[in-house]
Design a protein around this motif. Sequence first.
Motif: not given
Length: 85
Positions: A38, A44, A47-48
Amino acid sequence: MGPRRAIRPTPRILMWAAVDIVGVLLLALGAAYLVRGPGFFFEQVPDSTLSAIVCVVLGLGTVCVAAVRMLTEVFKQMPDADELR
């Protein structure tokens, strides 16, 4: 063979080129997250890991669709076989 005709950048070709750029951006964002973690480009986004995979898949799909559509627009400008004789 007659003179070669240049391909004109029609508005549709330019629109699909812009869509292609968006696809490349999505692909780069997702791939950067998967490779470097990240925050490589933005903090952001994605974000995953799941959203990074979605970005890669959507980016690849968008790039493929845009490339095919640009090629069809270019082929529309090509002369017919009868015109080449």
